[in-house]
Design a protein around this motif. Structure first.
Motif, mmCIF file in Angstrom:
data_model
loop_
_atom_site.group_PDB
_atom_site.id
_atom_site.type_symbol
_atom_site.label_atom_id
_atom_site.label_comp_id
_atom_site.label_asym_id
_atom_site.label_seq_id
_atom_site.Cartn_x
_atom_site.Cartn_y
_atom_site.Cartn_z
ATOM 1 N N LEU A 1 1.416 -1.256 -0.191
ATOM 2 C CA LEU A 1 0.164 0.403 0.172
ATOM 3 C C LEU A 1 0.669 0.916 0.548
ATOM 4 O O LEU A 1 0.564 2.322 -0.198
ATOM 5 C CB LEU A 1 -0.957 0.035 1.039
ATOM 6 C CG LEU A 1 -2.019 -0.859 0.967
ATOM 7 C CD1 LEU A 1 -2.797 -0.984 2.421
ATOM 8 C CD2 LEU A 1 -3.375 -0.549 -0.341
ATOM 9 N N GLU A 2 2.027 0.965 0.742
ATOM 10 C CA GLU A 2 2.593 2.390 0.766
ATOM 11 C C GLU A 2 3.456 2.233 -0.840
ATOM 12 O O GLU A 2 3.469 4.064 -1.188
ATOM 13 C CB GLU A 2 4.239 2.169 2.020
ATOM 14 C CG GLU A 2 4.561 3.466 2.550
ATOM 15 C CD GLU A 2 4.451 4.508 3.042
ATOM 16 O OE1 GLU A 2 4.665 5.778 1.649
ATOM 17 O OE2 GLU A 2 3.156 4.596 3.072
ATOM 18 N N ALA A 3 4.115 1.813 -1.483
ATOM 19 C CA ALA A 3 4.705 1.810 -2.440
ATOM 20 C C ALA A 3 3.495 1.600 -3.429
ATOM 21 O O ALA A 3 4.249 2.546 -4.354
ATOM 22 C CB ALA A 3 5.146 0.374 -2.942
ATOM 23 N N TYR A 4 2.674 1.189 -3.907
ATOM 24 C CA TYR A 4 1.706 1.468 -4.964
ATOM 25 C C TYR A 4 0.259 2.590 -4.560
ATOM 26 O O TYR A 4 -0.465 2.402 -5.271
ATOM 27 C CB TYR A 4 0.992 -0.081 -5.457
ATOM 28 C CG TYR A 4 1.948 -0.640 -6.481
ATOM 29 C CD1 TYR A 4 2.340 -1.141 -7.210
ATOM 30 C CD2 TYR A 4 3.004 -1.721 -5.089
ATOM 31 C CE1 TYR A 4 3.262 -1.405 -8.149
ATOM 32 C CE2 TYR A 4 3.473 -2.225 -5.628
ATOM 33 C CZ TYR A 4 3.850 -2.293 -6.710
ATOM 34 O OH TYR A 4 5.229 -3.099 -7.161
ATOM 35 N N VAL A 5 0.053 3.055 -3.676
ATOM 36 C CA VAL A 5 -1.042 4.039 -2.788
ATOM 37 C C VAL A 5 -0.703 5.096 -2.707
ATOM 38 O O VAL A 5 -0.836 6.151 -3.663
ATOM 39 C CB VAL A 5 -2.497 2.885 -2.583
ATOM 40 C CG1 VAL A 5 -3.474 3.934 -2.372
ATOM 41 C CG2 VAL A 5 -2.794 1.282 -3.151
ATOM 42 N N HIS A 6 -0.060 4.618 -1.414
ATOM 43 C CA HIS A 6 -0.056 6.361 -0.572
ATOM 44 C C HIS A 6 2.186 6.613 -2.208
ATOM 45 O O HIS A 6 1.981 8.216 -1.365
ATOM 46 C CB HIS A 6 0.686 6.072 0.484
ATOM 47 C CG HIS A 6 -0.009 5.668 1.496
ATOM 48 N ND1 HIS A 6 -1.033 6.745 1.704
ATOM 49 C CD2 HIS A 6 -1.026 4.347 2.196
ATOM 50 C CE1 HIS A 6 -2.460 5.626 2.141
ATOM 51 N NE2 HIS A 6 -1.755 4.790 2.283
ATOM 52 N N GLY A 7 2.170 5.768 -1.908
ATOM 53 C CA GLY A 7 3.662 6.627 -3.160
ATOM 54 C C GLY A 7 3.645 6.803 -4.217
ATOM 55 O O GLY A 7 4.434 7.192 -5.304
ATOM 56 N N VAL A 8 2.070 7.156 -4.826
ATOM 57 C CA VAL A 8 2.241 7.376 -6.210
ATOM 58 C C VAL A 8 0.920 8.449 -6.200
ATOM 59 O O VAL A 8 -0.589 8.343 -5.286
ATOM 60 C CB VAL A 8 1.521 6.454 -6.714
ATOM 61 C CG1 VAL A 8 2.793 5.307 -7.727
ATOM 62 C CG2 VAL A 8 0.244 5.714 -6.632
ATOM 63 N N PRO A 9 0.734 9.491 -6.786
ATOM 64 C CA PRO A 9 -0.628 10.946 -6.559
ATOM 65 C C PRO A 9 -1.683 10.100 -7.111
ATOM 66 O O PRO A 9 -2.862 10.750 -7.198
ATOM 67 C CB PRO A 9 0.669 12.020 -7.642
ATOM 68 C CG PRO A 9 1.384 11.011 -8.699
ATOM 69 C CD PRO A 9 1.720 9.808 -8.117
ATOM 70 N N ASP A 10 -1.745 9.538 -8.517
ATOM 71 C CA ASP A 10 -2.790 9.125 -9.212
ATOM 72 C C ASP A 10 -2.814 8.386 -10.257
ATOM 73 O O ASP A 10 -1.526 7.137 -10.211
ATOM 74 C CB ASP A 10 -3.518 10.142 -10.662
ATOM 75 C CG ASP A 10 -2.098 10.714 -11.252
ATOM 76 O OD1 ASP A 10 -1.641 10.024 -10.920
ATOM 77 O OD2 ASP A 10 -1.950 11.181 -11.202
ATOM 78 N N ARG A 11 -3.698 7.311 -10.837
ATOM 79 C CA ARG A 11 -3.961 6.105 -11.507
ATOM 80 C C ARG A 11 -2.682 6.298 -12.486
ATOM 81 O O ARG A 11 -2.236 5.308 -12.566
ATOM 82 C CB ARG A 11 -5.216 6.328 -12.040
ATOM 83 C CG ARG A 11 -5.507 4.442 -12.519
ATOM 84 C CD ARG A 11 -5.507 3.417 -12.060
ATOM 85 N NE ARG A 11 -5.452 3.422 -10.942
ATOM 86 C CZ ARG A 11 -5.311 1.724 -10.310
ATOM 87 N NH1 ARG A 11 -5.309 0.769 -11.118
ATOM 88 N NH2 ARG A 11 -5.845 1.616 -9.529
ATOM 89 N N ALA A 12 -2.351 6.733 -13.058
ATOM 90 C CA ALA A 12 -1.204 6.856 -13.993
ATOM 91 C C ALA A 12 0.098 6.762 -12.943
ATOM 92 O O ALA A 12 0.609 6.191 -13.943
ATOM 93 C CB ALA A 12 -0.962 8.306 -14.728
ATOM 94 N N ALA A 13 0.326 7.385 -12.587
ATOM 95 C CA ALA A 13 1.684 6.416 -12.024
ATOM 96 C C ALA A 13 1.442 5.072 -11.393
ATOM 97 O O ALA A 13 2.762 4.522 -11.836
ATOM 98 C CB ALA A 13 1.411 7.629 -11.022
ATOM 99 N N TYR A 14 0.268 4.759 -11.274
ATOM 100 C CA TYR A 14 0.422 3.449 -10.860
ATOM 101 C C TYR A 14 0.225 2.228 -11.767
ATOM 102 O O TYR A 14 0.908 1.293 -11.687
ATOM 103 C CB TYR A 14 -1.047 3.203 -10.118
ATOM 104 C CG TYR A 14 -1.390 1.744 -9.703
ATOM 105 C CD1 TYR A 14 -1.516 1.021 -8.732
ATOM 106 C CD2 TYR A 14 -2.208 1.443 -10.797
ATOM 107 C CE1 TYR A 14 -1.181 -0.039 -8.455
ATOM 108 C CE2 TYR A 14 -2.624 0.194 -11.099
ATOM 109 C CZ TYR A 14 -2.475 -0.427 -9.550
ATOM 110 O OH TYR A 14 -2.983 -2.109 -9.472
ATOM 111 N N LEU A 15 -0.496 2.664 -12.475
ATOM 112 C CA LEU A 15 0.104 1.734 -14.373
ATOM 113 C C LEU A 15 1.865 1.886 -13.906
ATOM 114 O O LEU A 15 2.477 1.267 -14.941
ATOM 115 C CB LEU A 15 -0.469 2.484 -15.155
ATOM 116 C CG LEU A 15 -2.032 2.379 -14.843
ATOM 117 C CD1 LEU A 15 -2.905 2.858 -16.481
ATOM 118 C CD2 LEU A 15 -2.147 0.918 -14.694
ATOM 119 N N GLU A 16 2.348 3.438 -14.617
ATOM 120 C CA GLU A 16 3.843 2.891 -14.372
ATOM 121 C C GLU A 16 4.468 2.211 -13.097
ATOM 122 O O GLU A 16 5.123 2.145 -13.582
ATOM 123 C CB GLU A 16 4.076 5.128 -14.407
ATOM 124 C CG GLU A 16 3.762 5.735 -15.233
ATOM 125 C CD GLU A 16 4.480 6.850 -15.367
ATOM 126 O OE1 GLU A 16 5.463 7.048 -14.859
ATOM 127 O OE2 GLU A 16 4.389 7.346 -15.455
#
Length: 316
Positions: free
Chosen positions: A267-282
């Motif tokens: 969760l820290e890396a893939y949710v809190h650590g990104v600002p939005d869905r585009a960054a998650y997909l990256e």
């Protein structure tokens, strides 16, 4: 061009405006079109004491509960997409670790009936599917009433009226006419039962696109408060015609979910650590995302017809 009925906004703004602590929130999508991006934004904004409503609580439930957002779960059929158990949910229910989780369990059809009763403003909804089941003994909200027409007593469930229902869909126009195809679960009923609806979509399209195929409009604009352009918003579930289900992700979640520290680290890396869905997909990687893309498979066109103008003076 934006109009007075333009409901398009970004996901952070939609959640900030419509989801508050202590609310009852439905996140629906039956194996398909699951609104993971919206759940992640709720986590990112630190919402607390939510009642989460969902048919088949799966990885989404495991994640949002692990993040500390949910106090109570109203659901049916706990499963991890045929890829293992929901270990965060189990920790909460079996050992109250790290905190207890209130659970109100129904059958799938019981949840559907609850949404239908909420949508129709009914006091309850009758169903027969609890005959022989232990659920009425475990859930006091499943009750029996007398048949006013002289038949045997019948089970009923109370209405479910979420404060907010969030769905993901293939497309919507800027006014909020939401279109879906493929497996459509209880999204329409959950939307009409709710006070507020947020729709995240793969595409925002012109009104003419929606009007060209109106039968695909599952949730019309008058029921929708906000539309969010959110490509990839259903990953790791799928969006028919856009990308496939990430089966490997579901299998990978099993060992992560078994270890609470690993769950929080994810969760820290893939949710809190990104600002939005585009960054998650990256974060999940271009190669993995590309492997989920699907080839076109077009349906046959449908002719809706058009009324002919009466000929007047030799002219149409």
């Amino acid at each position: 061009m934006a109009t007075t009925d333009d409901k398009v906004t970004d996901l952070a703004s939609a959640v900030a405006a419509h989801v508050r602590d202590g609310m009852t929130v439905a996140l629906e999508g039956f194996g398909h079109l699951i609104p993971f991006a919206a759940a992640h934004e709720i986590i990112r904004q630190g919402r607390r004491d939510l009642t989460l409503c969902r048919l088949t609580p799966d990885l989404l439930a495991d994640q949002i509960i692990a993040a500390g957002c949910v106090r109570r779960l109203v659901a049916s059929f706990f499963a991890s997409g045929s890829a293992g158990s929901l270990h965060e949910v189990r920790r909460r229910v079996e050992r109250a670790d790290p905190a207890p989780l209130e659970v109100e369990e129904y059958s799938h059809y019981g949840m559907v009936c609850r949404y239908q009763a909420g949508a129709a403003n009914l006091p309850f909804f009758p169903l027969r599917s609890y005959a022989g089941s232990d659920l009425p003994r475990l859930n006091p909200n499943i009750r029996k009433v007398s048949d006013p027409y002289g038949g045997p007593d019948i089970y009923v469930v109370p209405p479910l009226r979420p404060d907010v229902t969030i769905v993901h869909a293939q497309r919507a126009d800027r006014a909020g006419n939401v279109q879906m195809w493929g497996i459509v679960g209880v999204q329409q009923e959950a939307a009409y039962a709710a006070r507020t609806v947020i729709a995240t979509v793969e595409e925002v399209v012109d009104e003419e696109v929606v009007r060209s195929d109106p039968n695909r409009t599952v949730i019309p604009s008058h029921a929708v408060a906000a539309v969010v352009h959110c490509p990839g918003g259903a990953h790791p579930s799928y969006a028919q015609g856009h990308y496939d289900r990430d089966n490997a992700f579901y299998r990978e979640w099993e060992p992560i979910s078994k270890d609470r520290d690993a769950t929080l680290a994810w969760l820290e890396a893939y949710v809190h650590g990104v600002p939005d869905r585009a960054a998650y997909l990256e974060m999940i990687g271009a190669e993995r995302w590309a492997a989920l893309k699907v080839s076109p498979r077009l349906s046959q066109p449908v002719d809706f017809g058009r009324r002919r103008l009466a000929e007047v003076g030799g002219r149409q």
